[in-house]
Enzyme design. Sequence first.
Site, PDB file in Angstrom:
ATOM      1  CE  LYS A  77      90.653  33.013 -38.582  1.00 18.22           C
ATOM      2  NZ  LYS A  77      92.264  33.990 -38.171  1.00 18.22           N
ATOM      3  CB  SER A 152      92.289  35.577 -35.220  1.00 17.29           C
ATOM      4  OG  SER A 152      92.617  35.196 -35.523  1.00 17.29           O
ATOM      5  CB  SER A 176      95.944  34.489 -36.225  1.00 22.54           C
ATOM      6  OG  SER A 176      95.103  35.906 -35.458  1.00 22.54           O
TER       7      SER A 176
END
Lengths: 481, 96
Positions: A77, A152, A176
């Site tokens: 990420k 996210s 997330s």
Amino acid sequence: MLNELTIKEAQEKLKNKEISSVDLVKACLERIKKTDEKVKACVSVLEEGALVEAKKADERIAKGEWEELLGIPYIAKDNIMTRGVRTTASSKILENYIAPYDATIIKKIKAAGGILIAKANLDEFAHGASTENSAFGTTHNPWDLSRVPGGSSGGSAAAVAANMCIFALGTDTGGSIRCPASFCGVVGMKPTYGRASRFGLIAMTSSTDVPGPITKTIEDTAIIQKIISGTDKNDLTTVDEKIDDYQEEIQKDIKGLKIGLPKEFFEEGIDAGVADSLNSAIEKLKELGAEFVDISLPNTKYAVPVYYIVTPSEVSSNLARFDGIRYGLSDQGGSDLFDIYAHSRGKGLGPEAKRRIMLGTYALSAGYYDAYYLKAQKVRTLIKQEMDEALKKVDLILTPTSPHTAFKIGEQSNDPLKMYLEDIFVTSASLAGLPAVSVPCGFSDGLPVGMQLIGSRFDEKTILRVAKKYEENSEKAELKT
Amino acid sequence: MKLEKKDIEHIARLARLDLSEQELKEYGDQLSDVLGYINQLQEVNTDSVEPTAQVTGLENSLREDTVDNWPEAEREEALAEAPETEDHQVKVKRVL
């Protein structure tokens, strides 16, 4: 296709020299080329560097060397610092930022031989539940491109679901990792707070941020979780607790394990398809010998309001560092220092980051601190106590990860409050610092459903063990694209 | 509670954020909504409850107070991110 392999399968094939790391990395890169125009999971792809590393890995394997992840490609990420590689947090303010050091978890994966092939999209600074808040465009759900991947860590989960990599790393602050894992039909684990180092994660909510794995199977999560766990002198909130051999633990039986079903998580307007999938999973686990106990967690209904005070407050403080002085977008147009701060932040930060900074600044400002922040931290105590008490009576808690499956892109992006309510089932474990894993649990109208298992602090092994038994006894659906 | 435009301007100034007229209006409405939702916390009795900021019970994690030099190459890379530097230091506009 090689890019479809799990970590476990890739390890064996590399070890037996059935495949080379170069072939494996190439297969993933080709998959990215072929599908990422539509999915948009990757912010940066490191084609050249990844192939150099793959060649080196093959040379080491040829010499008989062995590391657990040697030659295995992964995606991180883009709010995780990766030295010499652009690290944007999907924000315009960090569009050209090159990280000068590696996050501790990146160092650990590197030491184990893993090869970083791309950085994944996210909601800007991890603020969101849909990956629509990215400055670089929305990621699409590989199961249905008109839908969000969740967030996210939406880029990481979509990349794993679409087989662009063997595994991915995400971060979870209030769901997330678990939310996108659920929407994309992959495994996503948020370990106990303090289990793995936060050093080198671009900070969001320091009191709940954790890094964790997103993988194709439970065993792969067990492998990565073991590697990234442990204390770190650069993160003094990491805890010196025994790190279990998760791969061994997940082989154990689940007969007699007590699983709590909190009634509040099953009556709050969950979709019929999600309820059906969860009920079948519960039946399956009963057949496998688990015992179910009805429990009640009445204070968890306050988890979202608590979270949306605690998080913006910590965000407003953590994002103060983006000031146009030391790094990132800098607008030098004004006359004094204040102008540089305000112009750079006004230009570089997106709407949701601004909203959270404003909300947090307000909640922490003179005259409001007691009414908002302090009050929220006290209710947080009640939520934590209630979950701890429940976990004395049961070994783990089972809930849906989300009340519904992936929603349409654009459907809720104009209403921040509605988006915050997406976190309804996932924030409690974050506020209490408990480990939780989202496990694929069937489909509703062709879209993946996720089951969340929440364990006692530092007892990742038990939730993984139950998840593994369920996975072994359920059908895995293959994504066809 | 309803936030007025002047409240939003004040918060934006505290947060060092330039906001357009459009943003001032939009955030005013949205933040008022969110605060209205959050106000349900007032119904919880927390009279004798301690606040929680740390969930694992760690207290005072100490380390040796020694200088741990950042590797030169990484330090230079970090400095290279700053818009202006002088003598290996970040240069800023005058503060006073």
